[in-house]
Design an enzyme around this catalytic site. Structure first.
Site, mmCIF file in Angstrom:
data_model
loop_
_atom_site.group_PDB
_atom_site.id
_atom_site.type_symbol
_atom_site.label_atom_id
_atom_site.label_comp_id
_atom_site.label_asym_id
_atom_site.label_seq_id
_atom_site.Cartn_x
_atom_site.Cartn_y
_atom_site.Cartn_z
ATOM 1 N N ASP A 217 4.735 0.374 53.242
ATOM 2 C CA ASP A 217 5.012 -1.515 53.106
ATOM 3 C C ASP A 217 4.207 -1.853 54.124
ATOM 4 O O ASP A 217 4.442 -2.076 55.243
ATOM 5 C CB ASP A 217 6.200 -1.161 53.735
ATOM 6 C CG ASP A 217 6.958 -2.912 53.329
ATOM 7 O OD1 ASP A 217 6.789 -3.799 53.224
ATOM 8 O OD2 ASP A 217 8.693 -2.635 53.242
ATOM 9 N N GLY B 28 4.053 -7.648 44.632
ATOM 10 C CA GLY B 28 3.801 -8.481 44.109
ATOM 11 C C GLY B 28 2.433 -9.044 44.580
ATOM 12 O O GLY B 28 1.955 -10.017 43.732
ATOM 13 N N ASP C 220 12.642 -7.756 47.669
ATOM 14 C CA ASP C 220 13.709 -6.903 47.689
ATOM 15 C C ASP C 220 14.921 -7.260 46.457
ATOM 16 O O ASP C 220 14.520 -8.843 46.201
ATOM 17 C CB ASP C 220 14.007 -7.039 48.974
ATOM 18 C CG ASP C 220 13.534 -6.498 50.058
ATOM 19 O OD1 ASP C 220 11.852 -5.589 49.646
ATOM 20 O OD2 ASP C 220 13.555 -6.233 51.068
#
Length: 552
Positions: A311, A350, A371
């Protein structure tokens, strides 16, 4: 004596009972010699607010403040953010500072109110609610990040208590220059989209070793494993906040033995996934893999890890978005070098058109949005915007519109069937996020619909595209999506996004699909349907779906 001075140096004031001299900053007006107009206790210093996370770690926020007269400058480092202080002011109760941080194409801002109480600094983060309406997608990304703060009154958060620490503590590490780009060799895993469970949507930061074992137990006994779900993935907050003396990443007290946990999950016929970040910290402020990528990859492999969600979060403190591909390449190389087959899941919402380079840096999947939330608005806003990404999906490399919310209670079962159908049509990873121990039989049936799963897992690896849209207004919108499957078959999904039930005609000729001498099967009713004149008409409930398979 003050007539020639605009400012004077801080005055040291001694007081009986004070543990140390107090420093007062005094501002003077030249036209009125000797008249003090404002006095403020000097807050210059490096301040640390350390909050226990009840797992043996602390969430640390550093306020490195420099006060000159009425102005406060400096930096704030907290969890995944590093702010430069760009505004400051004083009021009757203390001071106010605003930090700004460039994050991709936007600038994040955060406000704090502070006051000195004895030897501690008390700080309140001021958070403003964001609008609930979804944002408009940009041409370069499909992210659904929250928009700017609204005009609603600020919401104060729990007060932080900070104390002075030595200068330099908590400073950002030196930036490691991203490597030269190259194509990472395909790791050979995830030829179809990954299927499993992830801890975040249900447990967020509360997940424990016991929770993970319980989910593995449930998945191994409730039919999900047999339906294809194999990964049990731990999201953020498993980590420690310090590495050991050898630089090895550590887990916190919620996860006392990661190798033993992996062994337990493997004994159930399942696989274990884990989470990290290319930044110094993760989203929740735990230790990230920055500067230790090869070491962490070897540690994960030694533990028996089978899946890594990586992440971006903390990396934005050091890197710009255009450096993302090279930064993600580092871990792609590191995982490959371990020799262990580990699914590499890229999570950066994205940005930077990740679908164009995700496979090149070793990614097996890449998040295409912000999210997801457990609501029709969030799920449909994300899912129905994936059409343009179809060219980038292929075996081993898939677009990821985020995890499943099925069974978490925010949508109807019709909406959850739409959720499952749309993700299957998109060749998306199917990662459940609900409590597998307590879900209803109907929710279990949605998650384990083997006919829908067969579409998701089709070996051709192609993603569906939007074929037809009704001419009605958006409020009663109907859509038909098609997906080519192996052996010349097709999946066809008709969605009713409107507020009322609707009679929908599926004209196969208009879809360039020939149904002559072909079986047409309803994948939710689990029966063949009768096609007349190469079309099929069916009533679809509001926010519902009919999903068909044409061919074998």
């Amino acid at each position: 004596m003050f007539s020639s001075l605009r400012r004077i140096a801080p005055l040291v004031v001694l007081c009986v009972g004070c543990s140390s001299p107090r420093v007062i900053v005094a501002s003077f007006v030249p036209s009125r010699p000797g008249v003090v107009t404002k006095t403020h206790v000097n807050v210059t210093g490096n301040w640390l607010a350390a909050v226990s996370m009840n797992d043996g770690t602390f969430r640390r926020s550093y306020f490195d403040l420099v006060q000159r007269g009425d102005t406060i400058t400096g930096t704030v480092r907290t969890t995944q953010f590093f702010f430069d202080i760009v505004e400051s002011s004083w009021d009757s109760t203390g001071f106010n500072i605003t930090g700004a941080m460039k994050d991709g194409g936007t600038v994040r801002r955060q406000e704090w109110h502070g006051r000195l109480v004895g030897d501690s600094l008390r700080l309140l983060a001021i958070r403003r609610p964001t609008p609930t309406a979804p944002t408009t997608p940009t041409s370069s990304a499909l992210a659904t990040n929250a928009s700017a703060a609204s005009a609603a009154p600020p919401r104060p958060q729990p007060e932080l208590v900070a104390h002075r620490v030595k200068p330099g503590e908590g400073a950002l590490p030196a930036k490691i220059a991203p490597p030269k780009r190259h194509v990472v060799r395909d790791n050979g895993v995830a030829r179809s989209p990954a299927m499993g469970w992830n801890s975040w949507n249900k447990f967020a930061g509360r997940v424990t070793d016991a929770d993970v074992r319980a989910m593995a137990d449930a998945m191994a006994t409730n039919g999900m494993r047999e339906a294809g779900y194999v990964y049990i993935n731990i999201d953020d907050t498993w980590e420690g906040d310090r590495r050991d003396s050898l630089g090895t990443i550590t887990s916190n007290s919620k996860f006392p033995d990661m190798k033993a946990l992996a062994d337990y999950v493997h004994a159930k016929g399942l696989k274990l996934g884990i989470y990290s970040s290319p930044g110094p910290t993760t989203c929740a402020g735990y230790i990230g893999s920055y500067g230790h990528e090869a070491q962490d990859a070897k540690t994960f492999a030694a533990w028996g890890i089978d899946y890594l969600k990586y992440d971006w979060c903390g990396a934005r403190m050091l890197y710009h978005d255009d450096e993302m591909p090279a930064v993600y390449q580092v871990m792609g190389d590191a995982l490959l070098a371990t020799g262990r087959p580990i699914v590499y899941s890229i999570c950066q919402y994205g940005r930077q058109d990740v679908w164009k380079w995700g496979a090149e840096v070793g990614g097996n999947s890449w998040r295409t949005t912000g999210d997801i939330r457990d609501s029709w608005e969030s799920m449909s806003n994300i899912g129905f915007r994936q059409d343009v990404l179809a060219p980038y999906a292929k075996p081993g490399h898939f677009n990821d519109p985020d995890m499943l919310e099925i069974g978490n209670g925010g949508m109807t079962n019709d909406e959850y069937r739409t959720h499952m159908s749309l993700w299957a049509m998109l060749a998306a990873p199917l990662l459940a996020g609900n409590d597998l121990r307590t879900m209803s039989l109907e929710v279990l049936g949605i998650l384990t619909n083997k006919e829908a799963i067969r579409v998701d897992q089709d070996p051709l690896g192609r993603q569906a595209t939007r074929a037809l849209v009704s001419r009605d207004s958006a409020s009663v919108r109907q859509e038909i999506w098609t997906r080519p499957l192996a052996n010349g078959s097709w999946a066809v999904a008709a969605f009713n996004r409107g507020p009322d039930s609707a009679l929908v005609k599926i004209d196969f000729a208009a879809l360039n699909i020939d149904t002559r001498n072909q079986s047409v099967r309803d994948l939710w009713a689990h029966r063949r349907v009768r096609v007349r004149d190469n079309s099929y008409t069916v009533t679809i409930p509001s926010h519902g779906v009919v999903m068909l398979r044409v061919g074998r």
